[in-house]
Design an enzyme around this catalytic site. Structure first.
Site, PDB file in Angstrom:
ATOM      1  N   GLU A   1     -18.337  -7.092  -2.527  1.00 17.16           N
ATOM      2  CA  GLU A   1     -17.048  -7.541  -2.582  1.00 17.16           C
ATOM      3  C   GLU A   1     -16.787  -8.843  -3.398  1.00 17.16           C
ATOM      4  O   GLU A   1     -16.192  -9.441  -3.980  1.00 17.16           O
ATOM      5  CB  GLU A   1     -16.258  -7.729  -1.144  1.00 17.16           C
ATOM      6  CG  GLU A   1     -16.143  -6.234  -0.507  1.00 17.16           C
ATOM      7  CD  GLU A   1     -15.052  -5.542  -1.405  1.00 17.16           C
ATOM      8  OE1 GLU A   1     -15.076  -5.549  -2.395  1.00 17.16           O
ATOM      9  OE2 GLU A   1     -14.041  -5.336  -0.536  1.00 17.16           O
TER      10      GLU A   1
ATOM     11  N   ASP B   1      -4.618  -9.508  -8.191  1.00 13.92           N
ATOM     12  CA  ASP B   1      -4.830  -8.805  -9.312  1.00 13.92           C
ATOM     13  C   ASP B   1      -3.896  -7.750  -9.931  1.00 13.92           C
ATOM     14  O   ASP B   1      -3.504  -7.879 -11.157  1.00 13.92           O
ATOM     15  CB  ASP B   1      -5.856  -7.962  -8.965  1.00 13.92           C
ATOM     16  CG  ASP B   1      -5.844  -7.316  -7.369  1.00 13.92           C
ATOM     17  OD1 ASP B   1      -4.906  -7.691  -6.879  1.00 13.92           O
ATOM     18  OD2 ASP B   1      -6.801  -6.713  -7.056  1.00 13.92           O
TER      19      ASP B   1
ATOM     20  N   THR C   1      -1.536   1.270 -10.240  1.00 13.55           N
ATOM     21  CA  THR C   1      -2.738   0.535  -9.952  1.00 13.55           C
ATOM     22  C   THR C   1      -3.689   1.347  -8.845  1.00 13.55           C
ATOM     23  O   THR C   1      -4.676   0.895  -8.451  1.00 13.55           O
ATOM     24  CB  THR C   1      -2.482  -0.907  -9.264  1.00 13.55           C
ATOM     25  OG1 THR C   1      -3.584  -1.726  -9.055  1.00 13.55           O
ATOM     26  CG2 THR C   1      -1.776  -0.766  -8.011  1.00 13.55           C
TER      27      THR C   1
ATOM     28  N   GLU D   1     -12.797  -0.123  -9.465  1.00 16.11           N
ATOM     29  CA  GLU D   1     -12.245  -1.075 -10.981  1.00 16.11           C
ATOM     30  C   GLU D   1     -13.181  -1.076 -11.960  1.00 16.11           C
ATOM     31  O   GLU D   1     -12.914  -1.081 -13.156  1.00 16.11           O
ATOM     32  CB  GLU D   1     -12.089  -2.307 -10.455  1.00 16.11           C
ATOM     33  CG  GLU D   1     -10.920  -2.587  -9.523  1.00 16.11           C
ATOM     34  CD  GLU D   1     -10.553  -2.125  -8.155  1.00 16.11           C
ATOM     35  OE1 GLU D   1     -11.682  -1.579  -7.610  1.00 16.11           O
ATOM     36  OE2 GLU D   1      -9.599  -2.195  -7.351  1.00 16.11           O
TER      37      GLU D   1
ATOM     38  N   GLU E   1       0.803  -1.266   0.080  1.00 16.33           N
ATOM     39  CA  GLU E   1      -0.107  -0.121   0.179  1.00 16.33           C
ATOM     40  C   GLU E   1       0.931   1.161  -0.119  1.00 16.33           C
ATOM     41  O   GLU E   1       0.737   2.302  -0.909  1.00 16.33           O
ATOM     42  CB  GLU E   1      -0.866   0.061   1.235  1.00 16.33           C
ATOM     43  CG  GLU E   1      -1.756  -1.288   1.219  1.00 16.33           C
ATOM     44  CD  GLU E   1      -2.976  -1.352   0.040  1.00 16.33           C
ATOM     45  OE1 GLU E   1      -3.164  -0.202  -0.454  1.00 16.33           O
ATOM     46  OE2 GLU E   1      -3.765  -2.151   0.130  1.00 16.33           O
TER      47      GLU E   1
HETATM   48  C1  DMJ Z   1      -6.738   0.264  -4.553  1.00 18.56           C
HETATM   49  O1  DMJ Z   1      -5.940   0.564  -3.504  1.00 18.56           O
HETATM   50  C2  DMJ Z   1      -5.794  -0.470  -5.720  1.00 18.56           C
HETATM   51  O2  DMJ Z   1      -6.727  -0.237  -6.786  1.00 18.56           O
HETATM   52  C3  DMJ Z   1      -5.511  -1.770  -5.523  1.00 18.56           C
HETATM   53  O3  DMJ Z   1      -4.859  -2.553  -6.666  1.00 18.56           O
HETATM   54  C4  DMJ Z   1      -6.727  -2.700  -5.326  1.00 18.56           C
HETATM   55  N1  DMJ Z   1      -7.450  -2.205  -4.244  1.00 18.56           N
HETATM   56  C5  DMJ Z   1      -7.728  -0.944  -4.285  1.00 18.56           C
HETATM   57  C6  DMJ Z   1      -9.029  -0.459  -5.121  1.00 18.56           C
HETATM   58  O4  DMJ Z   1     -10.150  -1.136  -5.014  1.00 18.56           O
END
Ligand code: DMJ
Length: 547
Positions: free
Chosen positions: A326, A233, A453, A347, A92
């Site tokens: 979820e 992912d 991401t 997403e 993170e």
């Molecule tokens: C974000 O922190 C990023 O997109 C991560 O790859 C997945 N989770 C969250 C959003 O859902």
């Protein structure tokens, strides 16, 4: 059909959503990481670095607010300190903090900030990003090269830290770390990210799949569910985007090998299930909201038909609940116990943005409009936007994750603004490119942008330009050293990467061995001109030669 004039109005509505949440954060939660939208106060969550402000910084510029971008960039430089006794998630901190600071650094020129000589190969936000990343490096010092999931920013990895981490926690560094290395000239970051990727690649099963959690000391798979959602992912996302950003065919080949196994074992009627990584037998017939990035990724690869069909499946779930739960049981057509929440994730909107860009089909704008209306109706509070605890009865949670401002709002805005500079496609002379680097020899933004991401845009042209400057400087250094020490081998003065860890990066703007007033002439950069064979990277989309 959503007319252009309506799209412009929607852009204004999205801006006002942003400011409702952003101003509430500033008024009630800063300097904490996140706003608590029900109690109207703040809390630290992923660290203690005003996370929402860092994550939201580039969104300010995306929405056109240069003055606030400048003000916040300077507040962050004055207030954020990574020298803190805090246990932070390596993943993170990388995607939100390092990624957020890097993209703000790369966009600083467009934001009208005063730039130091040598930008984009140097600058205060880049130094902050490098400082944050340097605090994560101890996590990578394992026998396998795969990082621990958590690191103490001051003391390094705790001796009691679990060695078990998720796949995405190992394979989601190459975009930020290669960007750092190529901008600063310090190879340490890219080296550790690549070592982790190579180690992960070697652990795939005989049928070509990876599981969900791995022991980074023993390389044993602890959770053996293979799929494209939670825990995995962004590993796949970074193989594709890393290939585009770095023009790296090896990363793309890895992705294609995984994709063949994913299509073979996990795909059913354009849904993607979870299977046992060694046998390929179905372990969980569920769809997870995090998987909704996949159609967007497929569209980057040119697999549009498949992307469109999978998007339709996911959009049907959105329509059923007014959000994506979820977990969603595909056979039962309903939510899964204790996984009924929607924490305002981006997403599906992200995929809609890519698919609208690729097809022009207004179905994707309609999803954007649906998302905007349901978020306003269900999540808006007097003090921001709250995560939905349960999509069945619209109970709310006292949390607004920083990705709501970094990603959800940004992708929504970009979806309705197809001419935004972040979509690339600018023509020379239309003002969409900018100059940087010594003597203005970098033409930035010319190769489009790659989103990390967490939706932080990175500029391939800047990487190319700075690493070329760095290479030329190294050659010059080597030439001068061989003149003064003719017997020493060129390059032998450089310390190995592991010895350099912890040292400040060498400034790219530092002028070496040029006579006063002398300027080295560099050819003007457009964008990487020699992409890997048989593939073209155009504005962030890779197409086969015959497509
Ligand atoms: C974000 O922190 C990023 O997109 C991560 O790859 C997945 N989770 C969250 C959003 O859902």
């Amino acid at each position: 059909m959503i007319e252009m004039s309506e799209q412009v109005c929607l852009g204004e509505r999205i801006k006002s959503m942003f400011y409702h949440a952003y101003n509430s954060y500033l008024d009630n939660a800063f300097p904490y990481d996140e706003l608590r939208p029900l109690t109207c106060d703040g809390q630290d969550t992923w660290g203690s670095f005003s996370l929402t402000l860092i994550d939201a910084l580039d969104t300010l510029l995306v929405l056109g607010n240069q003055t606030e971008f400048q003000r916040v960039a300077s507040i962050l430089q004055d207030t954020v300190d990574f020298d803190i006794d805090v246990n932070a998630s390596v993943f993170e901190t990388n995607i939100r903090v390092v990624g957020g600071l890097l993209s703000a650094h790369l966009l600083a020129g467009r934001a009208g900030m005063e730039l130091e000589p040598g930008w984009p190969c140097s600058g205060p936000l880049l130094r902050m990003a490098a400082e944050a990343a340097r605090r994560l490096i101890p996590a990578f010092q394992t026998p396998t090269g795969m990082p621990y999931g958590t690191v103490n920013l001051l003391h390094g990895v705790s001796p009691t830290e679990t060695p078990v981490t998720c796949t995405a926690g190992v394979g989601t560094f190459i975009l930020e770390f290669a960007t750092l290395s190529r901008l600063t000239g310090d190879p340490t970051f890219e080296d550790v990210a690549r070592r982790a990727l190579t180690a992960l690649w070697k652990t795939r099963s005989d049928i070509g799949l990876v599981g969900n959690h791995i022991d980074v000391l023993s390389k044993k798979w602890v959770a053996q569910d293979a799929g494209i959602g939670a825990g995995v992912d962004s590993y796949f996302e970074y193989l594709v985007k890393g290939a585009i950003l770095l023009q790296d065919e090896e990363l793309l080949n890895m992705f294609h090998a995984y994709d063949a196994a994913i299509q073979n074992y996990t795909r059913f009627d354009d849904w993607y299930l979870w299977v046992q990584m060694h046998k390929g037998t179905v372990s969980m017939p569920i769809f997870q909201s995090l998987e909704a990035f996949w159609p967007g990724l497929q569209s980057l690869l040119g697999n549009l038909d498949s992307a469109v069909r999978t998007f339709q499946n996911y959009y049907s779930v959105w329509r059923q609940f007014g959000g994506l739960p979820e977990f969603y049981s595909i056979p039962q057509g309903y939510t899964v116990d204790k996984r009924e929440g929607y924490p305002l994730r981006p997403e599906l909107i992200e995929s809609a943005m890519y698919l609208f860009r690729a097809t022009g089909d207004h179905t994707y704008l309609q999803l954007g409009l649906d998302a905007l209306e349901s978020i306003e109706k269900v999540s808006r509070t007097p003090c921001g936007y709250a995560s939905v605890k349960d999509l069945r009865d619209h109970q709310l949670d006292n949390r607004m994750e920083s990705f709501f401002l970094a990603e959800t709002i940004k992708y929504l805005y970009l979806l309705f603004d197809p001419t935004h500079f972040l979509h690339g496609g600018g023509m020379e002379g239309d003002g969409s490119w900018e100059e940087g680097g010594e003597g203005g020899q970098c033409v930035l933004g010319a190769g489009g942008f790659i989103f990390n991401t967490e939706a932080h845009p990175l500029d391939p042209a800047a990487l190319y330009c700075c690493s070329r400057h760095s290479k030329e400087r190294q050659e010059l250094r080597d030439a001068l050293l061989s003149l003064s020490h003719p017997k020493k081998k060129a390059g032998s003065q450089s310390k190995p990467a592991d010895e350099r860890a912890g040292e400040p990066p060498q400034s790219q703007s530092e002028s070496i061995a040029l006579k006063p007033g002398e300027k080295k002439t560099l050819p003007t950069l457009s964008c990487p001109v020699q992409p890997f064979s048989a593939r073209l990277s155009v504005l962030g989309q890779v197409f086969s030669d015959n497509s």
